[in-house]
Design a protein around this motif. Structure first.
Motif, PDB file in Angstrom:
ATOM      1  N   ASN A 162       0.816  -1.208   0.000  1.00 56.68           N
ATOM      2  CA  ASN A 162       0.000   0.000   0.000  1.00 56.68           C
ATOM      3  C   ASN A 162       0.849   1.258   0.000  1.00 56.68           C
ATOM      4  N   MET A 163       1.930   1.221   0.797  1.00 54.68           N
ATOM      5  CA  MET A 163       2.838   2.371   0.867  1.00 54.68           C
ATOM      6  C   MET A 163       3.476   2.615  -0.492  1.00 54.68           C
ATOM      7  N   LYS A 164       3.914   1.541  -1.099  1.00 53.31           N
ATOM      8  CA  LYS A 164       4.579   1.629  -2.400  1.00 53.31           C
ATOM      9  C   LYS A 164       3.634   2.261  -3.437  1.00 53.31           C
TER      10      LYS A 164
ATOM     11  N   PRO B 228      18.438   7.284   3.127  1.00 53.30           N
ATOM     12  CA  PRO B 228      17.307   6.349   3.106  1.00 53.30           C
ATOM     13  C   PRO B 228      15.998   7.086   2.788  1.00 53.30           C
ATOM     14  N   SER B 229      15.101   6.407   2.108  1.00 56.44           N
ATOM     15  CA  SER B 229      13.772   6.965   1.808  1.00 56.44           C
ATOM     16  C   SER B 229      13.899   8.320   1.127  1.00 56.44           C
ATOM     17  N   GLU B 230      14.665   8.354   0.054  1.00 57.84           N
ATOM     18  CA  GLU B 230      15.089   9.612  -0.557  1.00 57.84           C
ATOM     19  C   GLU B 230      14.104  10.155  -1.591  1.00 57.84           C
TER      20      GLU B 230
ATOM     21  N   GLY C 238      14.835  12.676  -4.761  1.00 58.83           N
ATOM     22  CA  GLY C 238      16.275  12.898  -4.861  1.00 58.83           C
ATOM     23  C   GLY C 238      16.823  14.282  -4.589  1.00 58.83           C
ATOM     24  N   ARG C 239      15.999  15.200  -4.054  1.00 58.69           N
ATOM     25  CA  ARG C 239      16.491  16.586  -3.884  1.00 58.69           C
ATOM     26  C   ARG C 239      17.730  16.648  -2.980  1.00 58.69           C
ATOM     27  N   ASN C 240      17.763  15.825  -1.916  1.00 56.85           N
ATOM     28  CA  ASN C 240      18.898  15.866  -0.983  1.00 56.85           C
ATOM     29  C   ASN C 240      20.107  15.103  -1.530  1.00 56.85           C
TER      30      ASN C 240
ATOM     31  N   ALA D 148      21.473   6.091  -2.189  1.00 56.89           N
ATOM     32  CA  ALA D 148      20.120   6.399  -1.707  1.00 56.89           C
ATOM     33  C   ALA D 148      19.250   5.181  -1.965  1.00 56.89           C
ATOM     34  N   PHE D 149      18.178   5.058  -1.182  1.00 54.93           N
ATOM     35  CA  PHE D 149      17.211   4.003  -1.497  1.00 54.93           C
ATOM     36  C   PHE D 149      15.807   4.443  -1.132  1.00 54.93           C
ATOM     37  N   ASP D 150      14.837   3.750  -1.685  1.00 52.97           N
ATOM     38  CA  ASP D 150      13.424   4.041  -1.425  1.00 52.97           C
ATOM     39  C   ASP D 150      12.629   2.828  -1.905  1.00 52.97           C
ATOM     40  N   ILE D 151      11.304   2.844  -1.613  1.00 53.99           N
ATOM     41  CA  ILE D 151      10.456   1.760  -2.129  1.00 53.99           C
ATOM     42  C   ILE D 151       9.763   2.171  -3.428  1.00 53.99           C
ATOM     43  N   SER D 152       9.933   3.425  -3.852  1.00 53.57           N
ATOM     44  CA  SER D 152       9.187   3.931  -5.003  1.00 53.57           C
ATOM     45  C   SER D 152      10.046   4.024  -6.264  1.00 53.57           C
TER      46      SER D 152
ATOM     47  N   LEU E 254      18.602  11.196   7.409  1.00 48.63           N
ATOM     48  CA  LEU E 254      17.193  10.779   7.387  1.00 48.63           C
ATOM     49  C   LEU E 254      16.335  12.037   7.354  1.00 48.63           C
ATOM     50  N   ILE E 255      15.774  12.326   6.203  1.00 42.16           N
ATOM     51  CA  ILE E 255      14.981  13.546   6.063  1.00 42.16           C
ATOM     52  C   ILE E 255      13.537  13.169   5.749  1.00 42.16           C
ATOM     53  N   PHE E 256      12.676  13.406   6.711  1.00 41.70           N
ATOM     54  CA  PHE E 256      11.260  13.018   6.616  1.00 41.70           C
ATOM     55  C   PHE E 256      11.115  11.545   6.225  1.00 41.70           C
ATOM     56  N   ALA E 257      11.906  10.723   6.886  1.00 39.55           N
ATOM     57  CA  ALA E 257      11.846   9.268   6.699  1.00 39.55           C
ATOM     58  C   ALA E 257      10.922   8.725   7.792  1.00 39.55           C
ATOM     59  N   HIS E 258       9.665   8.516   7.442  1.00 38.64           N
ATOM     60  CA  HIS E 258       8.651   8.103   8.426  1.00 38.64           C
ATOM     61  C   HIS E 258       8.217   6.670   8.169  1.00 38.64           C
ATOM     62  N   TYR E 259       8.205   5.878   9.239  1.00 36.41           N
ATOM     63  CA  TYR E 259       7.865   4.460   9.098  1.00 36.41           C
ATOM     64  C   TYR E 259       6.944   4.010  10.229  1.00 36.41           C
ATOM     65  N   PRO E 260       6.099   3.001   9.957  1.00 42.43           N
ATOM     66  CA  PRO E 260       5.326   2.397  11.048  1.00 42.43           C
ATOM     67  C   PRO E 260       6.275   1.686  12.015  1.00 42.43           C
TER      68      PRO E 260
ATOM     69  N   HIS F  39       6.858  -1.348  13.129  1.00 32.13           N
ATOM     70  CA  HIS F  39       7.638  -2.553  12.811  1.00 32.13           C
ATOM     71  C   HIS F  39       8.816  -2.235  11.880  1.00 32.13           C
ATOM     72  N   ILE F  40       8.658  -1.207  11.034  1.00 33.46           N
ATOM     73  CA  ILE F  40       9.776  -0.823  10.147  1.00 33.46           C
ATOM     74  C   ILE F  40      10.824  -0.028  10.930  1.00 33.46           C
ATOM     75  N   LYS F  41      10.350   0.848  11.826  1.00 34.60           N
ATOM     76  CA  LYS F  41      11.318   1.582  12.668  1.00 34.60           C
ATOM     77  C   LYS F  41      12.224   0.574  13.381  1.00 34.60           C
TER      78      LYS F  41
ATOM     79  N   GLU G 227      13.048  -2.370  12.573  1.00 36.88           N
ATOM     80  CA  GLU G 227      13.930  -3.067  11.647  1.00 36.88           C
ATOM     81  C   GLU G 227      15.041  -2.131  11.136  1.00 36.88           C
ATOM     82  N   TYR G 228      14.649  -0.891  10.799  1.00 36.69           N
ATOM     83  CA  TYR G 228      15.582   0.004  10.104  1.00 36.69           C
ATOM     84  C   TYR G 228      16.600   0.684  11.029  1.00 36.69           C
ATOM     85  N   PHE G 229      16.151   1.174  12.194  1.00 36.03           N
ATOM     86  CA  PHE G 229      17.059   2.026  12.978  1.00 36.03           C
ATOM     87  C   PHE G 229      18.323   1.309  13.474  1.00 36.03           C
TER      88      PHE G 229
HETATM   89  C1  SAM Z   1       7.988  12.371   2.952  1.00 38.36           C
HETATM   90  S1  SAM Z   1       8.855  11.398   1.760  1.00 38.36           S
HETATM   91  C2  SAM Z   1      10.475  12.053   1.966  1.00 38.36           C
HETATM   92  C3  SAM Z   1      11.327  11.996   0.721  1.00 38.36           C
HETATM   93  C4  SAM Z   1      12.704  12.627   0.854  1.00 38.36           C
HETATM   94  N1  SAM Z   1      13.458  12.120   1.973  1.00 38.36           N
HETATM   95  C5  SAM Z   1      12.606  14.124   0.916  1.00 38.36           C
HETATM   96  O1  SAM Z   1      12.796  14.689   2.010  1.00 38.36           O
HETATM   97  O2  SAM Z   1      12.327  14.734  -0.122  1.00 38.36           O
HETATM   98  C6  SAM Z   1       8.950   9.794   2.545  1.00 38.36           C
HETATM   99  C7  SAM Z   1       9.609   8.720   1.700  1.00 38.36           C
HETATM  100  O3  SAM Z   1       9.681   7.502   2.457  1.00 38.36           O
HETATM  101  C8  SAM Z   1       9.605   6.428   1.543  1.00 38.36           C
HETATM  102  N2  SAM Z   1       9.273   5.189   2.257  1.00 38.36           N
HETATM  103  C9  SAM Z   1       8.104   4.829   2.840  1.00 38.36           C
HETATM  104  N3  SAM Z   1       8.197   3.601   3.395  1.00 38.36           N
HETATM  105  C10 SAM Z   1       9.452   3.160   3.163  1.00 38.36           C
HETATM  106  C11 SAM Z   1      10.162   1.971   3.485  1.00 38.36           C
HETATM  107  N4  SAM Z   1       9.588   0.965   4.138  1.00 38.36           N
HETATM  108  N5  SAM Z   1      11.441   1.856   3.092  1.00 38.36           N
HETATM  109  C12 SAM Z   1      12.040   2.858   2.410  1.00 38.36           C
HETATM  110  N6  SAM Z   1      11.436   4.005   2.088  1.00 38.36           N
HETATM  111  C13 SAM Z   1      10.147   4.168   2.450  1.00 38.36           C
HETATM  112  C14 SAM Z   1       8.535   6.881   0.564  1.00 38.36           C
HETATM  113  O4  SAM Z   1       8.547   6.163  -0.646  1.00 38.36           O
HETATM  114  C15 SAM Z   1       8.877   8.360   0.418  1.00 38.36           C
HETATM  115  O5  SAM Z   1       9.716   8.580  -0.685  1.00 38.36           O
END
Ligand code: SAM
Length: 225
Positions: free
Chosen positions: A21-23, A60-62, A65-67, A80-84, A124-130, A132-134, A136-138
């Motif tokens: 769903n997130m993807k 992470p979660s970039e 790509g602005r950053n 950089a990595f992301d799910i999108s 980590l810029i606005f990298a928000h996770y539920p 269970h992901i927090k 795993e990731y942190f």
């Molecule tokens: C608010 S955006 C921030 C994008 C970027 N960091 C920025 O500041 O422009 C949050 C990003 O988290 C990514 N994301 C959500 N769940 C993720 C996961 N489980 N693993 C990696 N990235 C994830 C989304 O695809 C999205 O690109």
């Protein structure tokens, strides 16, 4: 506590559902031509990075790509990595426009084969996770950072929900578990020297989705030797 195999399977299925769903959500957002959070870097990130000597950085979660592109223009070796996939396409387009290159992977962090202690900085810029992901990731962010390396973090605080009520244009997750507190950052990075840690009311103007007054947690920490 005893957990039945069936319960575990159900849990795993729910997590897979959330991931899918997130993807879809993020791919839809990034499909449009405009950059969701603009093409300029986040200002907290820019301020911190501009003072450092270039090395290896992970974003992470970039998203688009602005950053990452900003870091590459300062001669950082950028991963950089992301799910999108749509985010990746836009990030690579932005890199091309700026005559730089970035290494951008798609997937879940634990499945991406970064080396331990590979990075000088993880931002980590606005990298928000539920939750269970927090969980795993942190711990993995810590593993992938060199001793003496820096975490640069800005994310919406749990108090941003109040700001979002008055000003929906500020953006940020609705799910309180995906937001942050300063205590949470302290516990994620408990083996770090804290250079900066605060919760702050700020004014954002970032593209289409982060506009107006909101509340963030900011953290800069150095991993102990
Ligand atoms: C608010 S955006 C921030 C994008 C970027 N960091 C920025 O500041 O422009 C949050 C990003 O988290 C990514 N994301 C959500 N769940 C993720 C996961 N489980 N693993 C990696 N990235 C994830 C989304 O695809 C999205 O690109």
């Amino acid at each position: 506590m005893f957990i039945h195999k069936k319960q575990l399977r159900r849990c795993h299925k729910t997590e897979q559902y959330v991931y899918k769903n997130m993807k879809t959500f993020w791919n839809e957002r990034y499909k449009q031509e405009k950059y969701a959070y603009g093409k300029v870097p986040n200002s907290f990130f820019r301020e911190k990075l501009s003072k450092l000597q270039p090395g290896n950085i992970l974003l992470p979660s970039e998203g688009e790509g602005r950053n990452a592109v900003y870091a590459a223009t300062l001669n950082w070796d950028v991963s950089a990595f992301d799910i999108s996939e749509e985010g990746k396409n836009k990030a690579e387009k932005l890199a091309k426009e700026n005559f730089v290159s970035i290494k951008y992977l798609i997937g879940n962090f634990p499945n991406l084969n970064y080396q331990n202690e590979q990075f000088d900085v993880i931002a980590l810029i606005f990298a928000h996770y539920p939750t269970h992901i927090k969980k795993e990731y942190f711990p993995l962010f810590d593993k992938k950072l060199k001793s003496g390396g820096l975490i640069i973090f800005e994310g919406f605080s749990k108090n941003n929900l109040k700001y979002k009520k008055d000003n929906p244009n500020i953006g940020g997750p609705k799910n309180i578990n995906a937001l942050y507190t300063t205590d949470e950052l302290k516990s994620f990075f408990n083996n770090y020297d804290i250079i900066e840690l605060e919760e702050k009311e700020i004014e954002l103007q970032e593209g289409l989705y982060h506009n107006g007054r909101g509340s963030v947690v900011r953290f800069v920490g150095k991993k102990k030797y």
